[in-house]
Design an enzyme around this catalytic site. Structure first.
Site, PDB file in Angstrom:
ATOM      1  N   ASP A   1      -1.997   7.854   3.717  1.00 33.16           N
ATOM      2  CA  ASP A   1      -1.552   6.512   4.127  1.00 33.16           C
ATOM      3  C   ASP A   1      -2.202   6.188   5.477  1.00 33.16           C
ATOM      4  O   ASP A   1      -2.594   7.104   6.207  1.00 33.16           O
ATOM      5  CB  ASP A   1      -0.021   6.492   4.258  1.00 33.16           C
ATOM      6  CG  ASP A   1       0.539   5.052   4.241  1.00 33.16           C
ATOM      7  OD1 ASP A   1      -0.251   4.104   4.077  1.00 33.16           O
ATOM      8  OD2 ASP A   1       1.769   4.895   4.387  1.00 33.16           O
ATOM      9  N   GLU A   2      -2.305   4.915   5.808  1.00 31.03           N
ATOM     10  CA  GLU A   2      -2.874   4.489   7.094  1.00 31.03           C
ATOM     11  C   GLU A   2      -4.235   5.141   7.347  1.00 31.03           C
ATOM     12  O   GLU A   2      -4.516   5.644   8.444  1.00 31.03           O
ATOM     13  CB  GLU A   2      -1.911   4.838   8.251  1.00 31.03           C
ATOM     14  CG  GLU A   2      -0.480   4.332   8.083  1.00 31.03           C
ATOM     15  CD  GLU A   2      -0.292   2.870   8.460  1.00 31.03           C
ATOM     16  OE1 GLU A   2      -1.304   2.199   8.791  1.00 31.03           O
ATOM     17  OE2 GLU A   2       0.848   2.394   8.404  1.00 31.03           O
TER      18      GLU A   2
ATOM     19  N   GLN B   1      -5.851  -3.260  10.574  1.00 30.96           N
ATOM     20  CA  GLN B   1      -4.757  -2.625  11.312  1.00 30.96           C
ATOM     21  C   GLN B   1      -5.195  -1.358  12.023  1.00 30.96           C
ATOM     22  O   GLN B   1      -4.366  -0.518  12.370  1.00 30.96           O
ATOM     23  CB  GLN B   1      -3.595  -2.309  10.373  1.00 30.96           C
ATOM     24  CG  GLN B   1      -2.921  -3.551   9.826  1.00 30.96           C
ATOM     25  CD  GLN B   1      -1.678  -3.199   9.014  1.00 30.96           C
ATOM     26  OE1 GLN B   1      -0.675  -2.759   9.556  1.00 30.96           O
ATOM     27  NE2 GLN B   1      -1.747  -3.385   7.721  1.00 30.96           N
TER      28      GLN B   1
ATOM     29  N   ARG C   1       4.864  -7.627  10.921  1.00 33.20           N
ATOM     30  CA  ARG C   1       6.103  -6.850  10.750  1.00 33.20           C
ATOM     31  C   ARG C   1       7.238  -7.755  10.316  1.00 33.20           C
ATOM     32  O   ARG C   1       8.264  -7.295   9.831  1.00 33.20           O
ATOM     33  CB  ARG C   1       6.514  -6.139  12.063  1.00 33.20           C
ATOM     34  CG  ARG C   1       5.555  -5.119  12.629  1.00 33.20           C
ATOM     35  CD  ARG C   1       5.112  -4.114  11.622  1.00 33.20           C
ATOM     36  NE  ARG C   1       3.812  -4.486  11.084  1.00 33.20           N
ATOM     37  CZ  ARG C   1       3.297  -3.994   9.951  1.00 33.20           C
ATOM     38  NH1 ARG C   1       3.983  -3.121   9.248  1.00 33.20           N
ATOM     39  NH2 ARG C   1       2.117  -4.375   9.509  1.00 33.20           N
TER      40      ARG C   1
ATOM     41  N   LYS D   1       0.831  -1.204   0.000  1.00 37.23           N
ATOM     42  CA  LYS D   1       0.000   0.000   0.000  1.00 37.23           C
ATOM     43  C   LYS D   1       0.866   1.254   0.000  1.00 37.23           C
ATOM     44  O   LYS D   1       0.665   2.163  -0.799  1.00 37.23           O
ATOM     45  CB  LYS D   1      -0.919   0.015   1.227  1.00 37.23           C
ATOM     46  CG  LYS D   1      -1.962  -1.084   1.230  1.00 37.23           C
ATOM     47  CD  LYS D   1      -2.894  -0.978   2.432  1.00 37.23           C
ATOM     48  CE  LYS D   1      -2.190  -1.137   3.763  1.00 37.23           C
ATOM     49  NZ  LYS D   1      -1.568  -2.462   3.948  1.00 37.23           N
ATOM     50  N   THR D   2       1.813   1.287   0.913  1.00 30.52           N
ATOM     51  CA  THR D   2       2.656   2.472   1.007  1.00 30.52           C
ATOM     52  C   THR D   2       3.500   2.614  -0.260  1.00 30.52           C
ATOM     53  O   THR D   2       3.691   3.714  -0.783  1.00 30.52           O
ATOM     54  CB  THR D   2       3.550   2.372   2.261  1.00 30.52           C
ATOM     55  OG1 THR D   2       2.717   2.218   3.406  1.00 30.52           O
ATOM     56  CG2 THR D   2       4.400   3.620   2.432  1.00 30.52           C
TER      57      THR D   2
HETATM   58  P1  ATP Z   1       1.624  -2.127   5.978  1.00 35.20           P
HETATM   59  O1  ATP Z   1       0.169  -2.511   5.955  1.00 35.20           O
HETATM   60  O2  ATP Z   1       2.376  -2.903   6.987  1.00 35.20           O
HETATM   61  O3  ATP Z   1       1.818  -0.649   6.058  1.00 35.20           O
HETATM   62  P2  ATP Z   1       2.019  -1.966   3.133  1.00 35.20           P
HETATM   63  O4  ATP Z   1       0.807  -2.550   2.508  1.00 35.20           O
HETATM   64  O5  ATP Z   1       2.113  -0.496   3.194  1.00 35.20           O
HETATM   65  O6  ATP Z   1       2.226  -2.613   4.559  1.00 35.20           O
HETATM   66  P3  ATP Z   1       4.602  -1.852   1.912  1.00 35.20           P
HETATM   67  O7  ATP Z   1       5.349  -1.464   3.112  1.00 35.20           O
HETATM   68  O8  ATP Z   1       4.304  -0.814   0.890  1.00 35.20           O
HETATM   69  O9  ATP Z   1       3.248  -2.579   2.349  1.00 35.20           O
HETATM   70  O10 ATP Z   1       5.302  -3.068   1.184  1.00 35.20           O
HETATM   71  C1  ATP Z   1       5.826  -4.176   1.899  1.00 35.20           C
HETATM   72  C2  ATP Z   1       7.119  -4.631   1.276  1.00 35.20           C
HETATM   73  O11 ATP Z   1       6.878  -5.240   0.006  1.00 35.20           O
HETATM   74  C3  ATP Z   1       8.081  -3.495   1.003  1.00 35.20           C
HETATM   75  O12 ATP Z   1       9.397  -3.943   1.251  1.00 35.20           O
HETATM   76  C4  ATP Z   1       7.860  -3.205  -0.457  1.00 35.20           C
HETATM   77  O13 ATP Z   1       8.981  -2.597  -1.069  1.00 35.20           O
HETATM   78  C5  ATP Z   1       7.602  -4.588  -1.012  1.00 35.20           C
HETATM   79  N1  ATP Z   1       6.768  -4.567  -2.232  1.00 35.20           N
HETATM   80  C6  ATP Z   1       5.510  -4.132  -2.326  1.00 35.20           C
HETATM   81  N2  ATP Z   1       5.032  -4.279  -3.584  1.00 35.20           N
HETATM   82  C7  ATP Z   1       6.030  -4.796  -4.316  1.00 35.20           C
HETATM   83  C8  ATP Z   1       6.182  -5.178  -5.703  1.00 35.20           C
HETATM   84  N3  ATP Z   1       5.190  -5.042  -6.571  1.00 35.20           N
HETATM   85  N4  ATP Z   1       7.365  -5.697  -6.085  1.00 35.20           N
HETATM   86  C9  ATP Z   1       8.363  -5.842  -5.193  1.00 35.20           C
HETATM   87  N5  ATP Z   1       8.296  -5.518  -3.895  1.00 35.20           N
HETATM   88  C10 ATP Z   1       7.143  -5.004  -3.455  1.00 35.20           C
HETATM   89 MG    MG Z   2       2.277   0.864   4.821  1.00 33.58          MG
END
Ligand code: ATP
Ligand code: MG
Length: 712
Positions: A216-217, A247, A596, A32-33
């Site tokens: 975000d969040e 979350q 995490r 997402k981020t």
């Molecule tokens: P959270 O809910 O914990 O905030 P999130 O959904 O924001 O998580 P991210 O932190 O954006 O998830 O991504 C998690 C990990 O996966 C990061 O290391 C990110 O770089 C990697 N990642 C996400 N999408 C891809 C992709 N399409 N290809 C490669 N790596 C990815």
């Molecule tokens: Mg995130």
């Protein structure tokens, strides 16, 4: 190659819908981020959007910094024109530009929690109310809640006895703030929203300026923040919010999950994008997270999968007590480093701040550098220092610095003028301040009240000194109580005060453990020992170190190795959540903790835990039972030094008193004490000019003069 090639299909889709509202609703680690970050970069690079037209909200300043860096690496230095920050920091910028419309001066100051508490205290005093009965934090909470509901003092209407008092204080408080040209934290959002609501030209200005708003969040925004977002999004409706209902962990601060659930109603025509592939964790870790959160009823429901493969089983370790639990964590990290992990790959997560003490201690004694995130080190926490200051004065009557600290908190009627007189008198007569208190009768220029208060204080200290026969824990408890520190905190009835009380409880427990282990109730030895531990200030901002933080602070972060501690009923889930019926929020917190971890997850708890000096046996957390057995293997102490039986797997050979040894960080020193046996051998080394430090020998990586071999 396009930026978007680094995204998967649904992530790309979330970036390509550049007009109209988009909601990315997806589980942890699904990117997402990352999607938000790439969306911004893509718009700048390929859609002709100027960085100055971007406004993005993150949950912490650290996250904002990271996102900015990421984007500027992708699109270059123009990215400095973007506004990326927390709700508070964006609000400050908007208010600086416009607050004159609300009758403030644009050089306003922001009051933090302590500032506003001091102001409230003043108001209570002005009203001639007893501030013991009406502690400022009581009003602080009520006013904060009112502001988050957009209730101004004029709109306040609560005819109850308490409500009327709040209304009175609220009116005066807002007036004083305005006279002082100051805003408190809640005002920042509250005033921004009222500005945007009442001033159409201001609203139009920002809506034109920010063509794209991103959040975000999103699941953790409260009503006030949500209103702010709504006013900033222009008629084009270009908002992209990302979040995860599983979350949502700030319900206690007013975050409202309904914001995420009602997104489509609030922003008509919204596209919902779901991400299901997790890039962070192994399948085992994901299965555990999914299994836990399934037990919640209030959720939209989604599953995550990964191509990272099964991965290792989750390690579960049940320690005899919280000290052993922390030792286990030190051993796990030590062993991981041996396998080639960096310290900064490892994180220890816990439910409440008070739990950090045991982990800090274990790290310090194992010589493992650690970084404490989002909180002060245990022995630097105000309430801990307050109680320690009392102990110091009781132990050492000439410690004027500590005495000054305790005179001022809790206040006991010895004001600034009186303090000055007392200090002058002490200086003239060559006395300690404590002695001056005793002789307050002879001090000139003291009011009758100050004289009496000084004598009371001297008497109180005398009483504390007279308790030498008692156990150390009882003494510490008694001092924390009779000094009024605990009472003051209890009256506050806030979460923050509860946390502080827990920390004092932890200090009392620590006194008990000290006495049990060292076999002496000697206050001086206890204080000396505390100062050795608290002297460990090996924070190395860049060089790395193990991360220690609460689960709340870990939101959005990821680590190859994660240890989650204190998984017991009453600790995690927290006892309060059972009383308040918020166990589902605790479970989401568990979901955050588990997700995490990238590769290795360790779950630990203790059979017995000493809280407030009382040892209790807590059953294992229900969250552990919610994880299928097949995903879990029972952990072992790696070197198995069971302190109860004294068994040790290997000895630390050849360390002797008086021997010269070299510590990798502090260099050469002389062994001045050896305590314990085998794996529990603690070695105390005096370093020339570097002080005296104690280490657990097996972790200290000492080398000896003659052989150059490691001592452990
Ligand atoms: P959270 O809910 O914990 O905030 P999130 O959904 O924001 O998580 P991210 O932190 O954006 O998830 O991504 C998690 C990990 O996966 C990061 O290391 C990110 O770089 C990697 N990642 C996400 N999408 C891809 C992709 N399409 N290809 C490669 N790596 C990815
Ligand atoms: Mg995130």
């Amino acid at each position: 190659m396009s930026l978007l090639d680094e995204l998967n299909e649904p992530q790309r889709q979330a970036c390509l819908v550049t007009d109209g509202p988009v909601l990315v609703l997806a589980g942890a680690g699904s990117g997402k981020t990352r999607t938000l970050t790439y969306r911004i970069a893509h718009q700048i690079q390929s859609c002709g959007v100027h960085p100055g037209q971007i406004l993005a909200f993150t949950f912490t300043n650290k996250a904002a910094r990271e996102m900015k860096n990421r984007i500027s690496a992708l699109v270059g230095p123009d990215s400095r024109f973007m506004w990326i920050g927390t709700f508070h920091s964006v609000a400050v910028r908007i208010l600086r530009e416009n607050i004159r419309h609300l009758g403030y001066d644009d050089r306003f100051v922001v009051y933090d929690t302590d500032d506003s508490k001091a102001l409230l205290k003043d108001i209570v005093r002005e009203l001639n109310w007893d501030d013991k009965e009406w502690p400022p934090s009581l009003f602080q909470n009520a006013i904060s809640r009112a502001k988050n509901r957009f209730q101004s003092p004029a709109q306040w209407d609560d005819p109850s006895f308490f409500g009327e008092r709040v209304g009175e204080v609220y009116r005066r408080y807002q007036k004083r703030l305005k006279d002082l040209n100051a805003l408190d934290f809640d005002d920042l959002i509250f005033q921004t929203v009222s500005l945007l609501e009442t001033r159409q030209e201001v609203r139009d200005h920002y809506q034109r300026r920010f063509r794209h708003v991103l959040v975000d969040e999103y699941q953790d925004t409260n009503l006030a923040q949500y209103q702010m977002v709504r006013h900033l999004v222009g008629p084009e409706g270009n908002i992209c919010a990302v979040g995860d209902d599983d979350q949502s962990i700030y319900g206690w601060r007013g975050a409202d999950m309904r914001n995420i659930l009602e997104f489509q109603r609030d922003f008509p025509g919204a596209q919902i994008v779901r991400l299901e592939e997790n890039y962070r964790s192994t399948q085992v870790i994901l299965d555990a997270a999914n299994a836990v959160v399934k037990h919640n009823h209030e959720r939209l429901g989604k599953e995550l999968w990964t191509r990272k493969g099964e991965g290792d089983q989750i390690r579960l370790y049940r320690a005899p007590d919280e000290e052993s639990e922390a030792w286990y964590a030190a051993e796990v990290i030590h062993e991981a480093v041996r396998r080639g992990r960096r310290l900064s790959d490892c994180a220890i997560l816990y439910r409440t701040n008070a739990q950090s003490r045991a982990f800090e201690m274990a790290m310090a004694r194992a010589g493992i550098t650690y970084r404490l995130v989002g909180g002060k080190r245990f022995y630097e926490r105000k309430e801990v220092k307050d109680v320690l200051a009392y102990l110091r004065v009781v132990f050492n009557p000439s410690d004027d610095m500590s005495l000054l600290r305790v005179i001022n908190y809790p206040r006991r009627g010895i004001g600034d003028v009186a303090q000055r007189r007392l200090r002058e008198f002490a200086q003239e007569q060559n006395l300690s301040l404590a002695e001056a208190l005793q002789q307050a009768d002879a001090v000139e220029g003291l009011s009758a009240q100050a004289r009496r208060a000084s004598q009371d204080m001297a008497e109180l200290l005398g009483r504390f000194r007279g308790q030498e026969g008692e156990s150390l824990a009882d003494r510490v408890r008694h001092i924390a109580e009779a000094s009024g520190i605990m009472m003051q905190l209890r009256q506050e009835r806030t979460r923050e005060a509860d946390d502080r009380l827990e920390n004092i409880g932890e200090l009392i427990s620590e006194a008990k453990r000290f006495e049990d282990e060292q076999g002496t109730p000697d206050l001086g030895e206890f204080l000396g020992w505390v100062s050795l531990v608290s002297d460990w200030d090996e924070t190395d901002e860049d060089g790395g170190g193990v991360w220690l933080m609460t689960v709340h602070s870990a939101k959005g972060l990821e680590f190859p190795l994660v240890i989650v501690g204190g998984l017991e009923e009453g600790v995690f889930p927290h006892a309060r959540s059972m009383d308040e019926g918020t166990v589902e929020e605790e479970r989401r917190l568990m979901y955050v903790a588990v997700t995490r971890a990238e590769e290795e997850l360790y779950l630990t708890n203790a059979e017995t835990r000493t809280m407030l000096g009382r040892t209790t046996a807590n059953p294992a957390s229900r969250f552990i039972k919610e994880i299928p057995e097949s995903l879990i293997s029972r952990g072992q102490r790696l070197a198995a030094p069971d302190r109860a039986t004294g068994a040790a797997s290997h000895r630390v050979e050849g360390l002797e008193l008086g021997q010269k040894v070299r510590h990798p960080r502090f260099g050469w020193g002389t062994i001045v004490a050896l305590r314990g046996e085998g794996d529990d051998t603690e070695v105390t080394i005096a370093f020339p000019g570097g002080g005296v430090r104690s280490f657990l020998a097996k972790f200290a990586q000492l080398t000896r003069e003659e052989t150059g071999l490691s001592g452990a």
